[in-house]
Write an enzyme that holds these catalytic residues in place. Structure first.
Site, short mmCIF file in Angstrom:
data_model
loop_
_atom_site.label_atom_id
_atom_site.label_comp_id
_atom_site.label_asym_id
_atom_site.label_seq_id
_atom_site.Cartn_x
_atom_site.Cartn_y
_atom_site.Cartn_z
N ASP A 150 37.06 -75.51 -46.72
CA ASP A 150 36.65 -75.03 -45.40
C ASP A 150 37.79 -74.17 -44.87
O ASP A 150 38.80 -74.70 -44.41
CB ASP A 150 36.37 -76.21 -44.47
N GLU A 196 33.18 -72.06 -47.83
CA GLU A 196 32.22 -71.73 -46.78
C GLU A 196 32.38 -70.27 -46.37
O GLU A 196 33.49 -69.77 -46.23
CB GLU A 196 32.40 -72.63 -45.56
N ASP A 233 37.63 -80.91 -40.49
CA ASP A 233 37.83 -79.86 -41.50
C ASP A 233 37.67 -80.42 -42.91
O ASP A 233 37.09 -79.79 -43.79
CB ASP A 233 39.21 -79.21 -41.35
#
Length: 168
Positions: free
Chosen positions: A8, A68, A140
């Site tokens: 992420d 992502e 996260d």
């Protein structure tokens, strides 16, 4: 069995998660956050992220990585800095010889929760349910594990299609 890494991206906090996949079983290996100092200049922070990801890849030996995709927000400067971090998140695994895959936030939420409109809390709860024993402490890291889970589901579907398996 294959080991997957989810990332992420973030310049201040970059979440990471490692899962093992065997058939349709997922097993939590590790997760965490790479943090940079907001007082440091951007090149130093990018170097810190690069070094941290390299250490993680060497330590855990994932075969594939999933990152992502970045969304655009109103603050152009923040979007640009997030893009820098995302570049590191894409580059480091590629340099290590891993195949790197990208998923949008809605695709990740759909894969983990079943709806693209899921909240962060719903994603975190499902990550804990899908990975028993995972004690995820930061959003996260939970997001990174969700990205790894999304990739595990996606790669299983691709393999089924390639093998001609008919899905109901």
């Amino acid at each position: 069995m294959i080991r997957l890494m989810g990332i992420d991206p973030g310049l201040r906090f970059m979440g990471w998660g490692i899962v093992d996949v065997e058939g349709n079983r997922l097993r939590h290996v590790a997760d965490g956050v790479l943090a940079t100092q907001s007082g440091d200049d951007v090149p130093r922070r990018l170097c810190d992220l690069h070094e941290g990801l390299m250490r993680l890849i060497q330590q855990y030996g994932p075969a594939e990585a999933a990152v992502e995709e970045t969304y655009v927000n109103r603050n152009g400067s923040s979007t640009l800095k997030l893009g820098y971090a995302r570049g590191v998140a894409l580059l480091v695994p590629a340099l290590a010889g891993l195949s790197v895959h990208e998923y949008g936030a809605m695709a990740v939420k759909r894969a983990v929760v079943g709806t693209g409109a899921a909240t962060k809390e719903q994603v975190s709860m499902m990550v804990r349910r899908l990975l028993p024993g995972a004690e995820v402490r930061r959003a996260d890291a939970s997001d990174a594990l969700a990205i790894a889970i999304c990739h595990a589901h996606h790669r299983a579907s691709v393999r089924h299609v390639a093998a001609g398996v008919r899905m109901a």
